[in-house]
Design a protein around this motif. Structure first.
Motif, short mmCIF file in Angstrom:
data_model
loop_
_atom_site.label_atom_id
_atom_site.label_comp_id
_atom_site.label_asym_id
_atom_site.label_seq_id
_atom_site.Cartn_x
_atom_site.Cartn_y
_atom_site.Cartn_z
N GLY A 20 0.83 -1.20 0.00
CA GLY A 20 0.00 0.00 0.00
C GLY A 20 0.86 1.25 0.00
N VAL A 21 0.20 2.39 -0.03
CA VAL A 21 0.90 3.67 -0.15
C VAL A 21 1.81 3.93 1.05
CG1 VAL A 21 0.60 6.17 -0.24
CG2 VAL A 21 -0.86 4.71 -1.63
N LYS A 22 1.29 3.73 2.26
CA LYS A 22 2.09 4.02 3.45
C LYS A 22 3.35 3.16 3.49
CE LYS A 22 1.80 4.23 8.50
NZ LYS A 22 0.94 4.04 9.69
N GLN A 23 3.17 1.86 3.24
CA GLN A 23 4.34 0.97 3.26
C GLN A 23 5.31 1.29 2.13
OE1 GLN A 23 4.57 -1.80 0.88
NE2 GLN A 23 5.95 -3.26 1.88
N PHE A 24 4.78 1.71 0.97
CA PHE A 24 5.61 2.10 -0.16
C PHE A 24 6.49 3.28 0.23
CE2 PHE A 24 6.09 4.84 -3.97
CZ PHE A 24 6.84 3.98 -4.78
N GLN A 25 5.91 4.25 0.91
CA GLN A 25 6.66 5.42 1.35
C GLN A 25 7.78 5.03 2.33
OE1 GLN A 25 5.69 7.46 -1.17
NE2 GLN A 25 6.13 9.04 0.33
N GLU A 26 7.47 4.12 3.22
CA GLU A 26 8.48 3.68 4.18
C GLU A 26 9.64 2.98 3.48
OE1 GLU A 26 6.32 1.21 6.82
OE2 GLU A 26 5.35 2.87 7.89
N VAL A 27 9.31 2.15 2.51
CA VAL A 27 10.34 1.41 1.78
C VAL A 27 11.23 2.36 0.99
CG1 VAL A 27 10.75 -0.26 -0.08
CG2 VAL A 27 9.00 -0.72 1.64
N THR A 28 10.62 3.28 0.27
CA THR A 28 11.40 4.19 -0.57
C THR A 28 12.22 5.19 0.26
OG1 THR A 28 9.46 5.63 -0.79
CG2 THR A 28 9.85 4.00 -2.54
N SER A 29 11.75 5.50 1.48
CA SER A 29 12.49 6.44 2.32
C SER A 29 13.82 5.86 2.78
CB SER A 29 11.64 6.85 3.52
OG SER A 29 11.45 5.75 4.39
N ARG A 30 13.96 4.54 2.74
CA ARG A 30 15.18 3.89 3.18
C ARG A 30 16.14 3.58 2.03
NH1 ARG A 30 11.27 0.86 6.20
NH2 ARG A 30 11.58 -0.90 4.78
N LEU A 31 15.78 3.98 0.82
CA LEU A 31 16.61 3.67 -0.34
C LEU A 31 17.90 4.47 -0.33
CD1 LEU A 31 13.92 3.50 -3.19
CD2 LEU A 31 15.03 1.59 -2.02
N ASP A 32 18.98 3.83 -0.77
CA ASP A 32 20.28 4.47 -0.86
C ASP A 32 20.38 5.20 -2.20
OD1 ASP A 32 22.92 5.23 -1.00
OD2 ASP A 32 23.73 3.28 -0.40
N PRO A 33 20.53 6.53 -2.20
CA PRO A 33 20.59 7.28 -3.46
C PRO A 33 21.82 6.95 -4.30
CG PRO A 33 21.06 8.72 -1.61
CD PRO A 33 20.59 7.42 -1.03
N GLN A 34 22.78 6.25 -3.69
CA GLN A 34 23.99 5.89 -4.43
C GLN A 34 23.84 4.56 -5.18
OE1 GLN A 34 26.46 8.09 -4.59
NE2 GLN A 34 25.20 9.39 -3.25
N LYS A 35 22.71 3.86 -4.95
CA LYS A 35 22.55 2.54 -5.55
C LYS A 35 21.29 2.47 -6.41
CE LYS A 35 24.88 -0.05 -1.86
NZ LYS A 35 24.75 -1.13 -0.84
N MET A 36 21.41 1.76 -7.52
CA MET A 36 20.27 1.53 -8.38
C MET A 36 19.32 0.55 -7.70
SD MET A 36 19.59 2.50 -11.67
CE MET A 36 21.10 2.46 -12.65
N VAL A 37 18.02 0.75 -7.84
CA VAL A 37 17.05 -0.17 -7.27
C VAL A 37 16.15 -0.68 -8.39
CG1 VAL A 37 15.40 1.67 -6.74
CG2 VAL A 37 15.27 -0.50 -5.50
N ALA A 38 15.82 -1.97 -8.31
CA ALA A 38 14.94 -2.57 -9.31
C ALA A 38 13.49 -2.45 -8.85
CB ALA A 38 15.30 -4.03 -9.53
N VAL A 39 12.67 -1.81 -9.67
CA VAL A 39 11.26 -1.63 -9.36
C VAL A 39 10.44 -2.55 -10.28
CG1 VAL A 39 9.35 0.01 -9.25
CG2 VAL A 39 11.68 0.76 -8.71
N LEU A 40 9.65 -3.43 -9.67
CA LEU A 40 8.82 -4.36 -10.45
C LEU A 40 7.53 -3.64 -10.84
CD1 LEU A 40 8.62 -7.20 -11.59
CD2 LEU A 40 7.50 -7.91 -9.46
N VAL A 41 7.35 -3.48 -12.14
CA VAL A 41 6.25 -2.67 -12.67
C VAL A 41 5.34 -3.52 -13.54
CG1 VAL A 41 5.65 -0.65 -14.05
CG2 VAL A 41 7.73 -0.63 -12.66
N ARG A 42 4.06 -3.38 -13.31
CA ARG A 42 3.08 -4.03 -14.20
C ARG A 42 2.43 -2.97 -15.06
NH1 ARG A 42 -1.28 -8.85 -13.27
NH2 ARG A 42 -2.57 -8.44 -15.13
N ARG A 43 2.40 -3.25 -16.36
CA ARG A 43 1.77 -2.35 -17.32
C ARG A 43 0.93 -3.20 -18.26
NH1 ARG A 43 5.81 1.34 -20.40
NH2 ARG A 43 5.92 2.26 -18.29
N GLY A 44 -0.38 -3.07 -18.16
CA GLY A 44 -1.25 -3.95 -18.93
C GLY A 44 -1.11 -5.38 -18.43
N ASP A 45 -0.82 -6.31 -19.34
CA ASP A 45 -0.65 -7.71 -18.96
C ASP A 45 0.81 -8.07 -18.73
OD1 ASP A 45 -3.33 -8.29 -19.03
OD2 ASP A 45 -3.33 -8.87 -21.14
N ASN A 46 1.72 -7.13 -18.89
CA ASN A 46 3.14 -7.43 -18.79
C ASN A 46 3.74 -6.85 -17.51
OD1 ASN A 46 3.38 -8.80 -21.27
ND2 ASN A 46 3.39 -6.86 -22.37
#
Length: 500
Positions: free
Chosen positions: A460-486
């Motif tokens: 959910g939104v709240k948990q998403f915000q918590e997760v992203t707030s801990r991201l390291d700006p020096q490291k690439m992060v993989a975001v799993l995205v759904r678009r349509g059926d893919n």
């Protein structure tokens, strides 16, 4: 400027004349290593055939003056106008073998519609009782197939089977004691090895060209990996054999890379091992049966591999899983990376369809997936490949999103309504409402659904915000995205809170 090189050349010649005899022998030695193809051609040549196809064309479709055929008109338009022959009344245009080789019309055989030549290609004799292999595109849409041997005997061939996915076809002629080819092992082929092609380029029968293997396993987007050579292959060579120095067929000449329609130094052949597996099934049943696990896949890029902790960029990234299919029942999820199939390494995404396709339907297998930094073994039962289903209709649009929030990825997200979660058959995630900064540069769009950030499932939104707030700006992060059926991983580099 040209005098200096000539002087150097003259001086080198004088010096060579003054040297002892041994260096002269050494310089001549490489000539002794040049290949001699004469015995090879004598052995394999009689097994190579010319294939021409015809189609029935009604008189109203022809619409050309007496004595003028489509080939003549096509050449006229090409030379003087630089365009192909305009379409006829029924929307038909002249067709050819690989790039439009054409012959004169075959005389009317007593029916209302005469036969019009539609293509010229090559083939080779698989067995002494008349089975012949060629390319599927050589006999595509043919009403009649004619096979001509090197002794000028011509036979009307029966089509045994076609597999468009591999571009392999098998036909049969009523003859016996024919000179069959010897089948080699394309897996033993080495880059740099001499190979020979025999075929009918531009309809010129039994033409021999030679060159070397310039690459193996060349992926051109087709079902099979190709053998790449610099052997001169032109329209009409399609379906002919690629032969090694032992006189064994190790490939079927199938494609050329060309900007002009003619040979430009690169040609592609289907590995004979793959072709023979297809031919055996065509001879037995007239069709090819393949396995499937019902997933859509994509390549694993280096950025995705690095962000997920995968040791190297390999495998097949699962973008969607067909509900109720074998992979779904086995527990495969979008975002999984399939690294092995039955213990065999999946080096590239294109390897997986071939591995699964070669597996008999009903077989129990094991797939190895990389998920959230861990390797998992999943048992799976292979299903039979069927015709593709029609595309699903667009999903019902979601109501206006409710709460939203921005984050270091440059995303404003909202909760996904319960009815849309049920419709999409997902348990969580957030809906992208607007995109800016890093996410926009990575290609995310409004309407995308974020399912996972790194190894953390989004609920959910709240948990998403918590997760992203801990991201390291020096490291690439993989975001799993759904678009349509893919579904796919998108690497995103977060900006620091101070950045705008």
């Amino acid at each position: 400027m040209t005098i200096l090189p000539l002087r150097k050349l003259f001086a080198a010649a004088v010096l060579a004349a003054c040297l002892p005899f041994a260096p002269h022998v050494a310089s001549a030695a490489p000539a002794a290593n040049l290949p001699d193809f004469t015995d090879l051609v004598d052995k394999v040549g009689p097994s190579v055939v010319n294939i021409r196809t015809t189609t029935r064309v009604s008189s109203v479709q022809r619409g050309l003056p007496p004595g003028v055929d489509n080939g003549d008109m096509s050449e006229f338009f090409r030379r003087f106008f630089g365009i192909p022959l305009p379409q006829g009344p029924q929307g038909q245009v002249p067709r050819g073998g690989q790039q439009g080789d054409q012959d004169q019309p075959t005389p009317d055989n007593g029916g209302n519609d005469p036969e019009q030549s539609s293509g010229v290609g090559s083939g080779f004799i698989l067995s002494s009782d008349g089975y012949v292999m060629t390319n599927a595109h050589v006999i595509d849409d043919a009403d009649t197939i004619y096979v001509t041997l090197t002794d000028k005997r011509e036979f009307k061939a029966k089509l045994i089977g076609v597999d468009e996915r591999t571009d392999v076809a098998v036909v049969k002629i009523q003859a016996s004691n024919l000179p069959a080819v010897t089948i080699g092992d394309s897996r033993k082929l080495r880059v740099g090895e001499w190979v020979v092609a025999i075929g009918s380029p531009f309809g010129l029968e039994n033409t021999v060209t030679a060159g070397i293997v310039s690459a193996k396993g060349r992926d051109t987007g087709d079902y099979l990996p190709f053998i790449q050579t610099d052997v001169a292959v032109n329209p009409g060579n399609s379906g002919g054999p690629l032969i090694n120095m032992q006189g064994e067929v190790i490939g079927i000449n199938s494609q050329i890379y060309s900007r002009t329609g003619g040979f430009m130094g690169i040609s592609f052949a289907i590995p004979i091992d793959e072709a023979m597996r297809v031919a055996d099934q065509l001879e037995r049943s007239g069709k090819v049966t393949r396995g499937r696990i019902a997933v859509a896949i994509g390549e694993v890029t280096k950025d995705v591999a690095d962000s997920l902790g995968l040791p190297k960029a390999q495998g097949a990234l699962v973008s969607s899983v067909e509900p109720g299919g074998p992979a779904d029942k086995a527990g495969v999820q979008p975002g999984d990376i399939i690294t092995k199939f039955n213990g065999q390494s999946v080096d590239a995404a294109t390897d997986l369809p071939r591995m699964v396709g070669d597996t008999k339907p009903g077989t129990k297998a094991t797939i190895t997936v990389w998920r959230k930094g861990q390797t998992r073994e999943l048992p799976i039962t292979i299903a039979e490949m069927q015709t593709e289903k029609s595309a699903k209709g667009d999903l019902k649009k979601a109501p206006e999103p409710k709460p939203r929030a921005s984050n270091v990825l440059g995303l404003s997200v909202a909760e996904i309504p319960a009815d849309q979660l049920a419709q999409l058959k997902i348990k969580g995630g957030v809906l992208v409402d607007s995109v800016d900064g890093p996410a926009a540069r990575a290609g995310l769009q409004k309407g995308d659904i974020i399912l996972r950030v790194g190894d953390t499932d989004i609920t959910g939104v709240k948990q998403f915000q918590e997760v992203t707030s801990r991201l390291d700006p020096q490291k690439m992060v993989a975001v799993l995205v759904r678009r349509g059926d893919n579904t796919q991983f998108v690497p995103v580099r977060p900006h620091s809170p101070a950045q705008k």
